[in-house]
Enzyme design. Structure first.
Site, PDB file in Angstrom:
ATOM      1  N   SER A  16      41.317  40.265  67.047  1.00  0.00           N
ATOM      2  CA  SER A  16      41.357  40.871  65.709  1.00  0.00           C
ATOM      3  C   SER A  16      42.772  41.083  65.172  1.00  0.00           C
ATOM      4  O   SER A  16      43.030  40.787  63.991  1.00  0.00           O
ATOM      5  CB  SER A  16      40.584  42.193  65.695  1.00  0.00           C
ATOM      6  OG  SER A  16      39.224  41.926  65.870  1.00  0.00           O
ATOM      7  N   LYS A  66      30.046  50.911  68.588  1.00  0.00           N
ATOM      8  CA  LYS A  66      29.540  50.742  67.214  1.00  0.00           C
ATOM      9  C   LYS A  66      28.551  51.846  66.819  1.00  0.00           C
ATOM     10  O   LYS A  66      28.469  52.218  65.651  1.00  0.00           O
ATOM     11  CB  LYS A  66      28.908  49.356  67.052  1.00  0.00           C
ATOM     12  CG  LYS A  66      29.946  48.224  67.111  1.00  0.00           C
ATOM     13  CD  LYS A  66      29.306  46.872  66.907  1.00  0.00           C
ATOM     14  CE  LYS A  66      30.320  45.760  67.142  1.00  0.00           C
ATOM     15  NZ  LYS A  66      29.744  44.421  66.965  1.00  0.00           N
ATOM     16  N   ALA A 128      18.362  41.682  71.244  1.00  0.00           N
ATOM     17  CA  ALA A 128      18.003  42.860  70.456  1.00  0.00           C
ATOM     18  C   ALA A 128      19.026  43.971  70.671  1.00  0.00           C
ATOM     19  O   ALA A 128      18.699  45.152  70.656  1.00  0.00           O
ATOM     20  CB  ALA A 128      16.600  43.327  70.831  1.00  0.00           C
ATOM     21  N   GLY A 129      20.269  43.568  70.865  1.00  0.00           N
ATOM     22  CA  GLY A 129      21.354  44.541  71.008  1.00  0.00           C
ATOM     23  C   GLY A 129      21.980  44.826  69.653  1.00  0.00           C
ATOM     24  O   GLY A 129      21.408  44.514  68.593  1.00  0.00           O
ATOM     25  N   TYR A 217      31.841  32.966  71.871  1.00  0.00           N
ATOM     26  CA  TYR A 217      32.715  31.798  71.681  1.00  0.00           C
ATOM     27  C   TYR A 217      33.599  31.671  72.901  1.00  0.00           C
ATOM     28  O   TYR A 217      33.948  32.676  73.535  1.00  0.00           O
ATOM     29  CB  TYR A 217      33.557  31.934  70.400  1.00  0.00           C
ATOM     30  CG  TYR A 217      34.234  33.266  70.297  1.00  0.00           C
ATOM     31  CD1 TYR A 217      33.607  34.319  69.642  1.00  0.00           C
ATOM     32  CD2 TYR A 217      35.467  33.494  70.901  1.00  0.00           C
ATOM     33  CE1 TYR A 217      34.199  35.567  69.581  1.00  0.00           C
ATOM     34  CE2 TYR A 217      36.060  34.741  70.845  1.00  0.00           C
ATOM     35  CZ  TYR A 217      35.423  35.769  70.191  1.00  0.00           C
ATOM     36  OH  TYR A 217      36.007  37.008  70.146  1.00  0.00           O
TER      37      TYR A 217
HETATM   38  P1  NDP Z   1      24.539  44.660  73.494  1.00  0.00           P
HETATM   39  O1  NDP Z   1      25.025  45.119  74.823  1.00  0.00           O
HETATM   40  O2  NDP Z   1      24.193  45.643  72.444  1.00  0.00           O
HETATM   41  O3  NDP Z   1      23.207  43.751  73.727  1.00  0.00           O
HETATM   42  C1  NDP Z   1      23.211  42.727  74.667  1.00  0.00           C
HETATM   43  C2  NDP Z   1      21.998  41.830  74.428  1.00  0.00           C
HETATM   44  O4  NDP Z   1      22.125  40.705  75.312  1.00  0.00           O
HETATM   45  C3  NDP Z   1      20.650  42.473  74.750  1.00  0.00           C
HETATM   46  O5  NDP Z   1      19.670  41.899  73.927  1.00  0.00           O
HETATM   47  C4  NDP Z   1      20.431  42.043  76.214  1.00  0.00           C
HETATM   48  O6  NDP Z   1      19.098  42.037  76.626  1.00  0.00           O
HETATM   49  C5  NDP Z   1      20.961  40.637  76.157  1.00  0.00           C
HETATM   50  N1  NDP Z   1      21.390  40.053  77.424  1.00  0.00           N
HETATM   51  C6  NDP Z   1      22.509  40.352  78.127  1.00  0.00           C
HETATM   52  N2  NDP Z   1      22.602  39.539  79.209  1.00  0.00           N
HETATM   53  C7  NDP Z   1      21.517  38.728  79.188  1.00  0.00           C
HETATM   54  C8  NDP Z   1      21.040  37.695  80.015  1.00  0.00           C
HETATM   55  N3  NDP Z   1      21.715  37.327  81.123  1.00  0.00           N
HETATM   56  N4  NDP Z   1      19.898  37.058  79.686  1.00  0.00           N
HETATM   57  C9  NDP Z   1      19.214  37.423  78.569  1.00  0.00           C
HETATM   58  N5  NDP Z   1      19.601  38.401  77.736  1.00  0.00           N
HETATM   59  C10 NDP Z   1      20.749  39.052  78.044  1.00  0.00           C
HETATM   60  O7  NDP Z   1      25.653  43.621  72.983  1.00  0.00           O
HETATM   61  P2  NDP Z   1      25.863  43.111  71.483  1.00  0.00           P
HETATM   62  O8  NDP Z   1      24.525  42.843  70.911  1.00  0.00           O
HETATM   63  O9  NDP Z   1      26.788  44.000  70.757  1.00  0.00           O
HETATM   64  O10 NDP Z   1      26.646  41.733  71.714  1.00  0.00           O
HETATM   65  C11 NDP Z   1      25.985  40.602  72.263  1.00  0.00           C
HETATM   66  C12 NDP Z   1      26.928  39.413  72.284  1.00  0.00           C
HETATM   67  O11 NDP Z   1      27.268  39.038  70.958  1.00  0.00           O
HETATM   68  C13 NDP Z   1      28.225  39.719  73.007  1.00  0.00           C
HETATM   69  O12 NDP Z   1      28.458  38.683  73.941  1.00  0.00           O
HETATM   70  C14 NDP Z   1      29.289  39.713  71.942  1.00  0.00           C
HETATM   71  O13 NDP Z   1      30.482  39.152  72.410  1.00  0.00           O
HETATM   72  C15 NDP Z   1      28.661  38.809  70.872  1.00  0.00           C
HETATM   73  N6  NDP Z   1      29.110  39.195  69.527  1.00  0.00           N
HETATM   74  C16 NDP Z   1      29.844  38.279  68.814  1.00  0.00           C
HETATM   75  C17 NDP Z   1      30.285  38.583  67.553  1.00  0.00           C
HETATM   76  C18 NDP Z   1      31.095  37.573  66.792  1.00  0.00           C
HETATM   77  O14 NDP Z   1      31.699  37.945  65.783  1.00  0.00           O
HETATM   78  N7  NDP Z   1      31.086  36.332  67.207  1.00  0.00           N
HETATM   79  C19 NDP Z   1      30.022  39.887  66.921  1.00  0.00           C
HETATM   80  C20 NDP Z   1      29.224  40.777  67.744  1.00  0.00           C
HETATM   81  C21 NDP Z   1      28.821  40.429  69.012  1.00  0.00           C
HETATM   82  P3  NDP Z   1      18.379  43.396  77.171  1.00  0.00           P
HETATM   83  O15 NDP Z   1      18.076  44.204  75.955  1.00  0.00           O
HETATM   84  O16 NDP Z   1      17.191  42.910  77.882  1.00  0.00           O
HETATM   85  O17 NDP Z   1      19.390  44.043  78.076  1.00  0.00           O
END
Ligand code: NDP
Length: 275
Positions: A16, A66, A128-129, A217
């Site tokens: 950033s 967040k 669903a994060g 990425y």
């Molecule tokens: P959270 O921790 O809130 O959620 C993680 C999500 O990933 C949940 O749905 C979780 O499932 C799932 N998950 C994690 N590991 C696995 C796996 N091995 N197999 C299947 N599902 C998995 O994180 P965020 O939602 O904030 O971020 C998720 C990703 O998105 C990150 O890698 C982040 O870097 C990327 N991101 C990129 C952005 C960009 O600008 N390019 C912006 C925001 C995020 P469960 O609920 O079952 O645990």
């Protein structure tokens, strides 16, 4: 000088500051933008003391803060409200803090920049994060025909669907995704960070899929993108453009200036390729 920062834990990897300095140069602003590591239970204190500085204009917020950012701010922004998460904070003239979520507009703008038509498409969103929650209302607003969420922990997807309550939003179990035949498949999970796939990839799932998008990425295609290639998906995008676009939306909220992003995505791509 206008002061900005990004808060996270960890934060060392954040691009950033580099991206915002490029925007500032392009828009003829002089800014400082630092990375601040906050303790997991100490975000609000750190962010408040940063924003209390007279020159501080705003900050970005990344994992895992967040939700804390959402709770400490006044929220008018619909995307932040729907996501229950804020990635951008701005100080108002009276010292109060406003919260926004620019992740969704970042994703939609990156898809549009890459000539991906969203209107009337069937979109599968895996995860669903916080990232998934941030993109749901912007995707629905982009007039997709149907948005289907799936997640390893299905209850989380069901909770989101119940909260958003939109007739174009559905939930399916991971075992049943092949029947959806999505036109666009978005991986919003962190699975690619660990070289894992978020779901079973198959010809049945991907035979009508025009685009896969991985929010992660890296300096080479993620396993999700590689697997989609194997099944013949023509367009495979990673989340670098989303990162730059969500940053551009934050920069615009803070300064009123809209940076041009194309060249900056290319420059940031070069940087990560050389890492
Ligand atoms: P959270 O921790 O809130 O959620 C993680 C999500 O990933 C949940 O749905 C979780 O499932 C799932 N998950 C994690 N590991 C696995 C796996 N091995 N197999 C299947 N599902 C998995 O994180 P965020 O939602 O904030 O971020 C998720 C990703 O998105 C990150 O890698 C982040 O870097 C990327 N991101 C990129 C952005 C960009 O600008 N390019 C912006 C925001 C995020 P469960 O609920 O079952 O645990």
């Amino acid at each position: 000088m206008k002061k900005f920062a990004v808060f996270g834990n960890p934060i060392e990897q954040s691009l950033s500051p580099t991206i915002h300095q490029m925007f500032a140069e392009q828009c003829e602003e002089v800014i400082s933008y630092e990375k601040i590591l906050a303790p997991v239970d100490g975000f609000v204190e750190k962010a408040s003391s940063f924003l209390a500085q007279p020159e501080a204009v705003g900050c970005n917020v990344t994992m895992p803060f967040k939700l804390d950012a959402f709770n400490m701010a006044n929220i008018d922004d619909q995307a932040a409200q729907d996501a229950q998460a804020a990635n951008t904070l701005m100080k108002c003239p009276d010292g109060s803090i406003k919260g926004f979520n620019t992740d969704g507009v970042g994703l939609v703008n990156d898809l549009l920049n890459n000539n991906v038509q969203l209107e009337n498409k069937r979109v599968l969103l895996i995860g669903a994060g916080g990232a998934a929650r941030g993109v749901i209302s912007p995707l629905l607003e982009a007039s997709v025909a149907q948005l289907i969420i799936t997640n390893r922990t299905l209850e989380k997807a069901q909770q989101i669907s119940a909260a958003v309550s939109n007739s174009n939003l559905d939930v399916v179990a991971l075992d049943d995704i092949a029947a959806i035949k999505p036109h666009i498949t978005i991986n919003s999970t962190a699975a690619s960070l660990h070289q894992e796939l978020p779901c079973h990839m198959s010809e049945a799932l991907l035979d009508e899929c025009e685009v896969v998008y991985d929010m992660v990425y890296k300096n080479s295609p993620t396993v999700f993108m590689q697997e989609a290639h194997k099944y013949g998906v023509k367009k495979r995008l990673d989340g670098l453009g989303m990162l730059v676009e969500q940053a551009a939306a934050a920069f615009s909220i803070w300064t009123g200036k809209q940076p041009k992003t194309n060249a900056i995505v290319n420059k940031v791509r070069e940087l990560i390729n050389n890492q």
